[in-house]
Design a protein around this motif. Sequence first.
Motif, PDB file in Angstrom:
ATOM      1  N   THR A 191       6.423   0.854   2.623  1.00 12.45           N
ATOM      2  CA  THR A 191       7.593   0.277   2.588  1.00 12.45           C
ATOM      3  C   THR A 191       8.676   2.014   2.592  1.00 12.45           C
ATOM      4  O   THR A 191       9.955   1.949   3.552  1.00 12.45           O
ATOM      5  CB  THR A 191       8.153  -0.290   2.003  1.00 12.45           C
ATOM      6  OG1 THR A 191       8.639  -0.230   0.583  1.00 12.45           O
ATOM      7  CG2 THR A 191       8.089  -1.844   1.700  1.00 12.45           C
ATOM      8  N   HIS A 192       8.586   2.359   1.583  1.00 14.56           N
ATOM      9  CA  HIS A 192       9.009   3.507   1.413  1.00 14.56           C
ATOM     10  C   HIS A 192       8.574   5.002   1.641  1.00 14.56           C
ATOM     11  O   HIS A 192       8.813   6.055   1.856  1.00 14.56           O
ATOM     12  CB  HIS A 192       9.826   3.817   0.161  1.00 14.56           C
ATOM     13  CG  HIS A 192      11.062   3.522   0.368  1.00 14.56           C
ATOM     14  ND1 HIS A 192      10.474   1.821   0.514  1.00 14.56           N
ATOM     15  CD2 HIS A 192      12.483   2.695   0.180  1.00 14.56           C
ATOM     16  CE1 HIS A 192      11.627   1.052   0.308  1.00 14.56           C
ATOM     17  NE2 HIS A 192      13.061   1.657  -0.251  1.00 14.56           N
ATOM     18  N   GLY A 193       7.163   5.716   2.028  1.00 16.57           N
ATOM     19  CA  GLY A 193       6.174   6.452   1.897  1.00 16.57           C
ATOM     20  C   GLY A 193       6.506   7.232   0.941  1.00 16.57           C
ATOM     21  O   GLY A 193       5.197   8.159   0.803  1.00 16.57           O
ATOM     22  N   LYS A 194       6.003   6.622  -0.531  1.00 18.90           N
ATOM     23  CA  LYS A 194       6.114   6.891  -1.412  1.00 18.90           C
ATOM     24  C   LYS A 194       6.014   6.479  -2.397  1.00 18.90           C
ATOM     25  O   LYS A 194       7.132   5.187  -2.703  1.00 18.90           O
ATOM     26  CB  LYS A 194       7.310   8.316  -1.531  1.00 18.90           C
ATOM     27  CG  LYS A 194       7.365  10.067  -1.076  1.00 18.90           C
ATOM     28  CD  LYS A 194       8.746  10.436  -1.772  1.00 18.90           C
ATOM     29  CE  LYS A 194       8.662  11.438  -1.672  1.00 18.90           C
ATOM     30  NZ  LYS A 194       9.628  12.463  -2.197  1.00 18.90           N
ATOM     31  N   ALA A 195       5.533   6.977  -3.946  1.00 15.41           N
ATOM     32  CA  ALA A 195       4.925   5.295  -4.527  1.00 15.41           C
ATOM     33  C   ALA A 195       6.717   5.561  -5.849  1.00 15.41           C
ATOM     34  O   ALA A 195       6.762   4.519  -6.412  1.00 15.41           O
ATOM     35  CB  ALA A 195       4.547   5.867  -6.034  1.00 15.41           C
TER      36      ALA A 195
END
Length: 360
Positions: free
Chosen positions: A55-59
Motif C-alpha cells: 500500500t505504501h511501498g515501504k514496510a
Amino acid sequence: MSNAKQYQLAVLMGDGIGPEIVPASVKIIDAAVKAAGVAPIQWTELPLGREAIDTHGKATPDETLAALDTVDGWLLGPHDSAAYPEPHRSMLNPSGTIRKHFGLFANIRPAKAFHGGNAIVEGTDLVIVRENTEGFYADRNTFAGTGEMMPTPDVAIMHGIITRAATTRIAHEAFKLAMKRDKRVTIVHKANVLKMTTGLFRDVCRDVAKEYPEVSVNDFHIDAATVHLVRRADKFDVIVTENMFGDILSDLAGEVAGSLGIAPSINSSDKQAMAQASHGSAPDIAGRDIANPIAMILSSAMLLRWLGAKFDDDAVLKAADIVEKATELVVSEGTMTPDMGGTASTSGFADAVATATTRI
Ligand code: ATP
C-alpha cells in the motif's frame, strides 16, 4: 492522584500472528482502563509490515513514523521481514527502523513464570536489559547501508560496535531497575574472545556499578550465561547485555519461564516507548487463533506502567496492575493457549482476561 490525561496510543498490527495478538491486547487495555477509571484510550491504527509494502511501498512508511511522533506510545506487532520481497528483505527491518528512528535505546525484557504455567524453572522472575542501538547487530551501526557487505559471493563481512556512551546509558537503566527489585545485576559479555568490544561493555558496566553501591554485581560470558539460565533462571534478578546477546538470551529466558509466548518487552528512550512482544511473527501458527497473546498483553501493561511513571498518573498505573493481575488470574484458573499446555484460543484467552479485569 490521576491527572485525568487522555492517552493517544497507536497500534501497528505487523505480520504473522500480529493481527491476532495486537487486537487481543487492545481489548484488554480498554477493559483495564475502564476498570481503573482512566479516560478511554484514543487508538490510531498505522500501516506497517508486508501489507504496507503493497500500500505504501515501504514496510515502515514515512507516514507511520511521522504519526508515531505525535502519540504517547504504541503497540508494535511482530514482523516477518525474512519473508518480504527484495529489496525490502535486505533493508533494516520495521522494529529496527523504529528503534533507530526514535532512539529507543533500552529494550527491557522480563521473564516471569506464572503459577500454574509450565515453567522449566519455577520461580523465574528476571529482567533482561538489552542495549538496542549498537552491538553485534550490524544494521544498527550505520548511518546508511545495512552494516553487512559481500566482497565476493563467498565472503560476507559485518561489524559490531560498542561505545562507552551507549553502554553507560544502558547500564544506568539496569542499575536503576535493580534498585527497585532485588538489587542484583549480572553483566553478560564475551570478554575472553571479544576483548575490546564486549570487554569495554563489561568494564563500563562495572564503572557504573560504583554509583550503585547497594547493588551486587557479577558477570558471565554469554555461553556460560545460557547454561546458568537453563538450570538456575530463578537465581537471576537483572541481566544487562549488548544487543544480539540480549535478543538470544531473552528468547531462552522466556521459554524457561514457561513459553516464548509469555515474554513481554518494552523499548524506550526518555521520551517515547513502544510495547513489543519478545517473540517473532510465528508464521508457522499464524491465522489459526492459537497464538499466545500474553507477551503482547504484558508488553502493553509495561507501556501503561511507563506512561504512569512519565505522567505521574496513578490511575494508569492501576490499569497496568489490573492487566497483569487479570492475566495471572486467568492462567491460574487453567485457561491457557496450547504452547502453555492448554486448549484456549487466542481470542478466547483474551475474552477471559478482559472479563477478569472486573474481578481484580
Ligand atoms: P524473530 O527473529 O522475528 O524474533 P524467530 O525466528 O525468533 O523470529 P518466532 O516467530 O519468535 O521466531 O517463533 C519461534 C517459535 O516460537 C515458533 O515455533 C513459534 O510458533 C513459537 N512462538 C512464537 N511466538 C509465539 C506465541 N505468541 N504463541 C505461541 N507460540 C509462539
